[in-house]
Design a protein around this motif. Structure first.
Motif, mmCIF file in Angstrom:
data_model
loop_
_atom_site.group_PDB
_atom_site.id
_atom_site.type_symbol
_atom_site.label_atom_id
_atom_site.label_comp_id
_atom_site.label_asym_id
_atom_site.label_seq_id
_atom_site.Cartn_x
_atom_site.Cartn_y
_atom_site.Cartn_z
ATOM 1 N N PHE A 1 0.858 -1.173 0.000
ATOM 2 C CA PHE A 1 0.000 0.000 0.000
ATOM 3 C C PHE A 1 0.893 1.220 0.000
ATOM 4 C CE2 PHE A 1 -2.800 -2.979 2.477
ATOM 5 C CZ PHE A 1 -3.680 -3.195 1.443
ATOM 6 N N ALA B 1 -0.307 -6.982 5.435
ATOM 7 C CA ALA B 1 -1.034 -5.997 4.629
ATOM 8 C C ALA B 1 -2.493 -5.857 5.049
ATOM 9 C CB ALA B 1 -0.959 -6.380 3.160
ATOM 10 N N HIS B 2 -3.034 -6.850 5.729
ATOM 11 C CA HIS B 2 -4.438 -6.808 6.142
ATOM 12 C C HIS B 2 -4.614 -6.329 7.589
ATOM 13 C CE1 HIS B 2 -4.903 -9.379 2.536
ATOM 14 N NE2 HIS B 2 -6.098 -8.819 2.486
ATOM 15 N N LEU B 3 -3.544 -5.884 8.238
ATOM 16 C CA LEU B 3 -3.668 -5.402 9.613
ATOM 17 C C LEU B 3 -4.489 -4.121 9.679
ATOM 18 C CD1 LEU B 3 -0.093 -5.968 11.112
ATOM 19 C CD2 LEU B 3 -2.182 -7.261 11.601
ATOM 20 N N ASP B 4 -5.323 -4.016 10.685
ATOM 21 C CA ASP B 4 -6.130 -2.816 10.900
ATOM 22 C C ASP B 4 -5.230 -1.626 11.186
ATOM 23 O OD1 ASP B 4 -8.375 -1.205 11.332
ATOM 24 O OD2 ASP B 4 -8.323 -1.613 13.486
ATOM 25 N N CYS C 1 3.936 -11.069 4.122
ATOM 26 C CA CYS C 1 3.612 -9.714 3.672
ATOM 27 C C CYS C 1 2.113 -9.545 3.440
ATOM 28 C CB CYS C 1 4.386 -9.382 2.398
ATOM 29 S SG CYS C 1 6.139 -9.070 2.660
ATOM 30 N N LEU C 2 1.477 -10.546 2.874
ATOM 31 C CA LEU C 2 0.039 -10.465 2.637
ATOM 32 C C LEU C 2 -0.746 -10.430 3.942
ATOM 33 C CD1 LEU C 2 -0.374 -12.867 -0.415
ATOM 34 C CD2 LEU C 2 -0.532 -10.376 -0.383
ATOM 35 N N GLN C 3 -0.275 -11.164 4.961
ATOM 36 C CA GLN C 3 -0.939 -11.134 6.264
ATOM 37 C C GLN C 3 -0.788 -9.760 6.912
ATOM 38 O OE1 GLN C 3 1.108 -14.700 7.893
ATOM 39 N NE2 GLN C 3 -0.946 -15.408 8.442
ATOM 40 N N ASP D 1 1.273 -6.384 16.413
ATOM 41 C CA ASP D 1 0.512 -7.343 15.606
ATOM 42 C C ASP D 1 1.363 -7.913 14.478
ATOM 43 O OD1 ASP D 1 -1.671 -6.924 17.193
ATOM 44 O OD2 ASP D 1 -2.728 -5.619 15.786
#
Length: 228
Positions: free
Chosen positions: A14, A203-206, A199-201, A157
């Motif tokens: 992002f 990337a979804h962190l709030d 990295c994909l995990q 996280d």
């Protein structure tokens, strides 16, 4: 050892450019000061000055009889009044205040409050309830503390994901930082797939605004085997 598929001048999942928003986990209620000290529209100049000095804040909200915020008087407004050669002592809060006041509710996110402060060059914001009544005051220092807490929560996280059994990360190689929601992760994984999955995990962190990937890997398990 090779570089992660997302690496190469810190590629971002992002983008975290000028439009990136700060983390939004913390709400105004978590960092504001209670109660909010205020004056009424009819409060005289000397009393407004005394309240401002005693509160050690840069503004004092002006409220009606039912506590509704109708404006704010800033320290700069008072200084401008006192700068007059013969300041009129009959000045009241209603004559000095900026109205309408820019306010937030206690449910406003820290990110939205930061945007308001930046847009209007403010240092303090009155906090109001759903009916516009004063319940507290929010300062730029309060917001800075809130953003630091959000960054640490996001970093925690990301670390938890990286250190989960089966992640493939070599623990001693791991380095994770977070600033204004932008996570930077460096270290080594067993495989290229492990690096991509982590990295994909993350990337979804709030609250994440960007991800700079500096991971390396030992084995490229995504390439087809060489022909025999």
């Amino acid at each position: 050892m090779k570089h992660s598929i997302l690496d190469g001048t810190a590629a971002d999942i992002f983008p975290a450019g000028p439009s990136a928003r700060p983390p939004d986990r913390t709400r105004v209620r978590d960092c504001m000061s209670r109660p909010g000290v205020a004056v009424t529209p009819g409060t005289d100049l000397a009393t407004v000055a005394a309240v401002l000095s005693a509160s050690r804040r840069g503004i004092v909200p002006v409220v009606t009889a039912d506590g509704t915020v109708t404006g704010v008087v800033a320290a700069s407004d008072l200084l401008a009044a006192y700068a007059e050669e013969d300041p009129p002592q009959e000045l009241l809060a209603r004559d000095l205040m900026t109205s309408p006041a820019i306010t937030v509710t206690d449910g406003t996110s820290a990110g939205d409050a930061v945007a308001l402060v930046a847009e209007h060059s403010l240092h303090h914001l009155p906090v109001v309830d759903a009916d516009g009544r004063l319940i507290g005051l929010l300062s730029s220092h309060d917001l800075l503390d809130a953003l630091r807490r959000d960054d640490e929560a996001i970093r925690f996280d990301a670390l938890a994901l990286a250190l989960t059994p089966g992640s493939g990360v070599v623990p001693g190689s791991l380095r994770v930082r977070c600033e204004r929601g932008l996570v930077s992760v460096a270290g080594r994984t067993r495989t290229r797939s492990d690096a991509a999955a982590l990295c994909l995990q993350i990337a979804h962190l709030d609250g994440l605004t960007g991800l700079a990937d500096h991971l390396t890997w030992d084995l490229d398990d995504t390439e087809p085997p060489p022909p025999r």
